[in-house]
Design an enzyme around this catalytic site. Structure first.
Site, PDB file in Angstrom:
ATOM      1  N   HIS A 374       0.800  -1.234   0.000  1.00 34.84           N
ATOM      2  CA  HIS A 374       0.000   0.000   0.000  1.00 34.84           C
ATOM      3  C   HIS A 374       0.823   1.269   0.000  1.00 34.84           C
ATOM      4  O   HIS A 374       0.255   2.360  -0.022  1.00 34.84           O
ATOM      5  CB  HIS A 374      -0.911   0.047   1.227  1.00 34.84           C
ATOM      6  CG  HIS A 374      -1.914  -1.046   1.282  1.00 34.84           C
ATOM      7  ND1 HIS A 374      -3.201  -0.907   0.830  1.00 34.84           N
ATOM      8  CD2 HIS A 374      -1.813  -2.321   1.722  1.00 34.84           C
ATOM      9  CE1 HIS A 374      -3.861  -2.039   1.006  1.00 34.84           C
ATOM     10  NE2 HIS A 374      -3.042  -2.917   1.544  1.00 34.84           N
ATOM     11  N   LYS A 567      -8.709  13.097   6.490  1.00 35.28           N
ATOM     12  CA  LYS A 567      -7.887  11.892   6.364  1.00 35.28           C
ATOM     13  C   LYS A 567      -6.882  11.942   7.501  1.00 35.28           C
ATOM     14  O   LYS A 567      -6.798  12.950   8.200  1.00 35.28           O
ATOM     15  CB  LYS A 567      -7.187  11.840   5.003  1.00 35.28           C
ATOM     16  CG  LYS A 567      -6.458  13.138   4.615  1.00 35.28           C
ATOM     17  CD  LYS A 567      -5.872  13.049   3.203  1.00 35.28           C
ATOM     18  CE  LYS A 567      -6.868  13.416   2.115  1.00 35.28           C
ATOM     19  NZ  LYS A 567      -6.837  12.559   0.958  1.00 35.28           N
ATOM     20  N   ARG A 568      -6.128  10.844   7.692  1.00 32.46           N
ATOM     21  CA  ARG A 568      -5.096  10.889   8.720  1.00 32.46           C
ATOM     22  C   ARG A 568      -4.182  12.081   8.496  1.00 32.46           C
ATOM     23  O   ARG A 568      -3.922  12.460   7.356  1.00 32.46           O
ATOM     24  CB  ARG A 568      -4.289   9.580   8.690  1.00 32.46           C
ATOM     25  CG  ARG A 568      -5.020   8.431   9.310  1.00 32.46           C
ATOM     26  CD  ARG A 568      -5.373   8.713  10.755  1.00 32.46           C
ATOM     27  NE  ARG A 568      -4.190   8.642  11.584  1.00 32.46           N
ATOM     28  CZ  ARG A 568      -3.945   7.669  12.453  1.00 32.46           C
ATOM     29  NH1 ARG A 568      -4.820   6.695  12.642  1.00 32.46           N
ATOM     30  NH2 ARG A 568      -2.843   7.679  13.156  1.00 32.46           N
ATOM     31  N   LYS A 573       0.658  13.862   3.320  1.00 31.81           N
ATOM     32  CA  LYS A 573      -0.687  14.210   2.833  1.00 31.81           C
ATOM     33  C   LYS A 573      -0.896  15.727   2.780  1.00 31.81           C
ATOM     34  O   LYS A 573      -1.837  16.222   2.198  1.00 31.81           O
ATOM     35  CB  LYS A 573      -1.759  13.552   3.712  1.00 31.81           C
ATOM     36  CG  LYS A 573      -1.776  12.016   3.627  1.00 31.81           C
ATOM     37  CD  LYS A 573      -2.828  11.431   4.557  1.00 31.81           C
ATOM     38  CE  LYS A 573      -2.787   9.920   4.646  1.00 31.81           C
ATOM     39  NZ  LYS A 573      -3.368   9.242   3.474  1.00 31.81           N
ATOM     40  N   THR A 678      -8.549   6.677  -1.159  1.00 31.71           N
ATOM     41  CA  THR A 678      -9.885   6.174  -1.484  1.00 31.71           C
ATOM     42  C   THR A 678     -10.947   7.218  -1.145  1.00 31.71           C
ATOM     43  O   THR A 678     -12.049   7.171  -1.677  1.00 31.71           O
ATOM     44  CB  THR A 678     -10.179   4.863  -0.723  1.00 31.71           C
ATOM     45  OG1 THR A 678      -9.725   4.992   0.625  1.00 31.71           O
ATOM     46  CG2 THR A 678      -9.479   3.694  -1.377  1.00 31.71           C
ATOM     47  N   LYS A 682     -14.691   8.623  -2.765  1.00 30.22           N
ATOM     48  CA  LYS A 682     -15.946   8.838  -2.017  1.00 30.22           C
ATOM     49  C   LYS A 682     -16.512  10.221  -2.298  1.00 30.22           C
ATOM     50  O   LYS A 682     -17.724  10.391  -2.464  1.00 30.22           O
ATOM     51  CB  LYS A 682     -15.693   8.684  -0.505  1.00 30.22           C
ATOM     52  CG  LYS A 682     -15.407   7.256  -0.112  1.00 30.22           C
ATOM     53  CD  LYS A 682     -14.787   7.142   1.286  1.00 30.22           C
ATOM     54  CE  LYS A 682     -14.083   5.797   1.402  1.00 30.22           C
ATOM     55  NZ  LYS A 682     -13.231   5.692   2.588  1.00 30.22           N
TER      56      LYS A 682
HETATM   57  C1  OX2 Z   1      -3.029   3.335   2.797  1.00 29.03           C
HETATM   58  C2  OX2 Z   1      -2.395   4.224   1.753  1.00 29.03           C
HETATM   59  O1  OX2 Z   1      -1.695   5.270   2.379  1.00 29.03           O
HETATM   60  C3  OX2 Z   1      -3.490   4.791   0.854  1.00 29.03           C
HETATM   61  O2  OX2 Z   1      -2.928   5.540  -0.192  1.00 29.03           O
HETATM   62  C4  OX2 Z   1      -4.324   3.662   0.265  1.00 29.03           C
HETATM   63  O3  OX2 Z   1      -5.430   4.179  -0.432  1.00 29.03           O
HETATM   64  C5  OX2 Z   1      -4.819   2.744   1.353  1.00 29.03           C
HETATM   65  O4  OX2 Z   1      -3.734   2.277   2.130  1.00 29.03           O
HETATM   66  C6  OX2 Z   1      -5.558   1.532   0.800  1.00 29.03           C
HETATM   67  O5  OX2 Z   1      -4.819   0.889  -0.165  1.00 29.03           O
HETATM   68  N1  OX2 Z   1      -1.099   2.104   5.556  1.00 29.03           N
HETATM   69  N2  OX2 Z   1      -2.165   2.695   5.061  1.00 29.03           N
HETATM   70  C7  OX2 Z   1      -2.032   2.765   3.733  1.00 29.03           C
HETATM   71  O6  OX2 Z   1      -0.872   2.248   3.415  1.00 29.03           O
HETATM   72  C8  OX2 Z   1      -0.308   1.828   4.585  1.00 29.03           C
HETATM   73  C9  OX2 Z   1       0.978   1.155   4.704  1.00 29.03           C
END
Ligand code: OX2
Length: 833
Positions: A374, A567-568, A573, A678, A682
């Site tokens: 990810h 978001k976090r 970000k 994601t 949304k």
């Molecule tokens: C997240 C990613 O940061 C995000 O970009 C992505 O959409 C999401 O995973 C689902 O794929 N922890 N969280 C993420 O990556 C990690 C490691």
């Protein structure tokens, strides 16, 4: 003892089998029965919480009946199943989703109303199941919804944390973390006290040789902790399939506590042992995209992998198939590297417990696993210290060394002249202490590795995993761009928009095939449709404005442009870029004449998100946002032209209110850093436009909806490395508009400048790693274009409708089918009555 009822008695059983309510009367009957018996309440003391619990129990009955049928059918047909291993499942609330998925929300609404309750109030009683940090955990939850909806025989495996992600409060502008004890009043889980697994830690490995000279290993002594299964039914939308999410809870192995110690008078230490065991599943680590190498985290990972693998293998063994068939029956997907020990554990079971030869076992293992990456952020890539692993999992470390040895031998054979490659791809990093590189282990132990958006998957192949592409060829690496479930993120979050679309398309079929949305593009010029669309957006903004008023006390003007970033909180970000942009806007308005002010498009800048408790820079960003809000919102010269809002405790249920209410949302990560994102999907699916960088899935969203419907800005991923390099060598000039912003902060306009000095110096003095200054001008200019575009409401509306119409690609169902076809090789299985 044979557990199944003998054939002659089954008739009586079947006659009394549990039935499902379908009508309003039947629902009311179930509801009242649960309130009066299960909850021991009456019509004289039934508050909204009791009404919630009763309703949830009535729906739970339905789910569990379907769950039973589904599991029986899946066992009986014995076709290939998927197991999705994830340390995080960010489920949010269940009741509303369950009502919608089984198609009985209207029945519930009418029934509750007969008894004096509003369905919305009842739904709002539910506590979010927040067993995740952010996108990674929510993706897992969307997977479960999609896999059930598409009838895939699939289970999720996770941990039953006693404390989910902390609750965030803002006190004097600072984030304060409150523990999230969520298990009281949770009707959605079924404890399976009969399903337990003993999990071993520590100890040592003994080597044995039999009379034929065959060597075997045995992991002995150490400590045993028990895993207890808790099952959560997962209903699909418009299908009878109800899959299972199994969460493991940890418990001391010898019942309540060690009776020997107890009897020997060592009461305190007996209780301490028990508490230590329970600690394993006590708390979710609150880090997103950050790994800290804590021993307890490794314990969690092994505990969960070992329990899940034991369960999967036990189920397989019941079928009496040959081990070679294991990968034909079972696909296991690793959600990031967190479950990588499952690879090692399966190899250990096969060679140490089941007596397979190494090669035969390894072939089973590698055909079984798939690994999803990810992120490319180095601080998120898991590495475990060798000494730590040696102590906790001695046998696993041996097996990892063995896997590495065979792997490096094969690499050496293929690249005899490249000495360097061996140290680059070794699972063991030769540092002090040595580290196990979990991503490399995951690649070597899987048959497919995927990234989560095109750019991200390309970056994996050309940077992080370049050597592995050389070794295995490009076919092991693939892309599956993320998606979201339209059930929760359109139908549930935005029921009126969903109803309007259904009215135009003639049915709700688009919720099962989101590509059907393209048919609404035909109505983009339909006056009544456009008006209705605009009314719905306005209502959603009003709903959010009400929430803002209730939680922050601030009034926001629903006609203003709602600009959202939720978001976090993370430097990559770039919430700091956003808040600096807000300050820039504030200073610009302050400098305007009354005449100029009339032309300003009023804005509400809305932020939300949690910072990891130990991530100081992220906490500083939250503090700055709140300080800016304090000043701006109370400045009489600004009035309605700008409001800054920080929504505390952003979570799934709040996202359901926030996403439908945005005019524009911000997805502004430094190019090349966001895996996919994601929430971008949304927001667009709910008719909001987005401003973003060419990063993650923004690029594919642009391709789908058209460049004219998105506001892109900033440097490209391919330029980032060069820019950083130049900064490093002193080639850095602070953007003049950003300098003006910094000057205001340094003039203590937003409180004590000292509070923000680290944030500013990370940009001014320490290389501006995230390119805030480099992108600032482009960001500001693009926001001016947003203002201009918003003034033409007719065109804005057309962009909004067109974008929604073109979002079909981002359905989680497309994602799930891609995994099923190209990674898992599983077929759906219809569950009939
Ligand atoms: C997240 C990613 O940061 C995000 O970009 C992505 O959409 C999401 O995973 C689902 O794929 N922890 N969280 C993420 O990556 C990690 C490691």
């Amino acid at each position: 003892v044979e557990a199944s009822i003998p054939e002659p008695l089954r008739e009586a059983w079947r006659k009394h089998s549990a039935t499902e309510f379908t009508t309003k009367d039947e629902f009311e009957k179930d509801l009242v029965r649960h309130i009066e018996t299960t909850l021991a309440r009456s019509l004289y003391n039934c508050d909204e919480l009791a009404a919630y619990s009763g309703t949830a129990l009535a729906f739970r009955d339905r789910l569990i009946i379907e769950w039973n049928k589904t599991q029986q059918r899946q066992t009986f047909t014995d076709q290939k199943r998927v197991y999705y291993l994830s340390l995080e499942f960010l489920m949010g609330r269940t009741l509303d989703n369950a009502m919608l998925n089984v198609g009985l929300k209207d029945v519930a609404r009418d029934g509750l109303s007969d008894l004096g309750f509003r369905v919305e109030d009842v739904i709002n009683q539910e506590h979010d199941a927040a067993l995740g940090n952010g996108g990674l955990g929510r993706l897992a939850a969307c997977f479960l919804d999609s896999m059930a909806t598409l009838n895939y025989p699939a289970w999720g495996y996770g941990l039953r944390y006693r404390y989910g992600i902390f609750k965030q409060e803002i006190v004097n502008g600072y984030q304060v973390e409150i523990p999230d004890y969520w298990l009281d009043n949770n009707p959605w889980e079924f404890p399976r006290h009969e399903i337990t697994v003993d999990i071993q830690f520590y100890g040592n490995v003994k080597k044995y040789q039999d009379e034929n000279g065959r060597i075997s290993h045995s992991w002995e002594d150490g400590e045993i902790v028990q895993a207890v299964a808790y099952d959560v039914p997962i209903p699909g939308y418009g299908t009878k399939t109800t899959n299972n999410l199994r969460l493991w809870s940890s418990k001391a192995s010898s019942g309540e506590f060690d009776f020997q110690k107890f009897n020997a008078g060592d009461y305190e230490s007996a209780v301490a042992d028990q508490q230590r065991a329970e600690t394993i599943s006590a708390v979710l680590y609150p880090n997103d995209n950050l790994e800290r190498g804590k021993e307890l985290r490794l314990k969690q990972q092994y505990f969960w992998c070992a329990a899940s693998l034991f369960d999967i293998v036990r189920r397989f063994k019941k079928t009496k198939r040959a081990w070679g068939e294991f990968p034909d029956q079972i696909a296991i997907q690793l959600n990031d590297t967190h479950p990588t020990l499952a690879i090692v554990e399966l190899q250990r079971i096969l060679i140490d417990k089941e007596g397979l030869e190494w090669d035969e076992a390894w072939s089973v293992v590698t055909k079984t696993f798939g690994y999803t990456n990810h992120t490319v952020l180095p601080e998120a890539l898991e590495k475990w210290s060798v000494p730590l692993m040696q102590n906790l999992l001695p046998r696993h470390l041996q097996i990892i060394y063995e896997i590495n040895l065979f792997f490096l031998q094969s690499v050496e054979k293929r690249f005899p002249n490249d000495r360097d490659i061996l140290s680059r791809v070794s699972i063991i990093e030769e540092s002090h202490p040595k580290m196990v590189r979990m991503a490399y282990l995951a690649i070597i132990g899987s048959h497919k590795v995927n990234g989560v958006a095109e750019l991200h998957s390309d970056l994996l192949k050309t940077t992080l995993f370049k050597d592995f592409v050389k070794i295995y060829g490009p076919d092991r690496f693939t892309n599956v761009t993320n998606g979201i479930t339209p059930r929760r993120w359109l139908h549930q979050a935005n029921p009126r928009l969903s109803a309007l679309i259904a009215e135009k398309l003639g049915s709700y079929d688009f919720l099962k095939d989101l590509t059907l949305l393209d048919k609404i593009e035909a109505f983009v010029d339909d006056k009544a449709f456009r008006e209705e669309w605009a009314v719905i957006k306005r209502e959603n903004k009003l709903r959010l404005a009400k929430h803002i008023k209730a939680t922050t006390g601030f009034d926001v003007n629903p006609n203003a442009l709602f600009d959202v970033q939720v978001k976090r909180i993370h430097e990559y970000k770039r919430q700091q870029l956003n808040i600096f942009g807000v300050i820039h806007r504030y200073l610009s308005i302050k400098a305007m004449s009354a005449e100029e002010k009339k032309k300003v498009v009023p804005r509400v800048s809305i932020f939300g998100g949690k910072a990891a408790p130990g991530y100081w820079m992220a906490k500083t960003i939250i503090h700055l946002i709140n300080k800016v809000a304090d000043v701006v919102n109370k400045d009489p010269e600004i009035g309605d032209l700008l409001k800054v809002i920080f929504i505390a405790d952003y979570n799934v249920s709040k996202a359901e209110i926030i996403c439908p209410a945005s005019d524009i949302s911000e997805h502004i990560s430094t190019a090349g850093t966001e895996g996919s994102g994601t929430s971008n999907m949304k927001f667009v699916l709910n008719g909001g436009l987005i401003i973003g960088t060419c990063d993650g899935a923004n690029i594919e969203i642009t391709r789908e909806i058209g460049e004219q419907n998105i506001f892109l800005f900033g440097n490209l991923a391919e330029d980032v490395e060069d820019l950083r390099h130049r900064h490093f060598y002193g080639d850095f000039k602070l953007d003049p508009q950003l300098e003006r912003v910094f000057d205001a902060i340094k003039d203590n306009v937003f409180g004590d400048k000292a509070d923000f000095s680290a944030l500013i110096s990370s940009i001014e003095e320490h290389g501006d790693y995230y390119l805030v200054s480099d992108d600032f001008n482009s960001y500001i200019t693009t926001h001016e274009m947003v203002d201009e575009a918003f003034q033409n409401q007719e065109e804005w509306l057309a962009k909004s409708i067109t974008s929604v119409a073109r979002m079909g690609f981002f359905s989680m169902d497309r994602v799930t089918n891609e995994y099923a076809d190209s990674i898992w090789n599983v077929e759906p299985l219809d569950v009939k009555d």
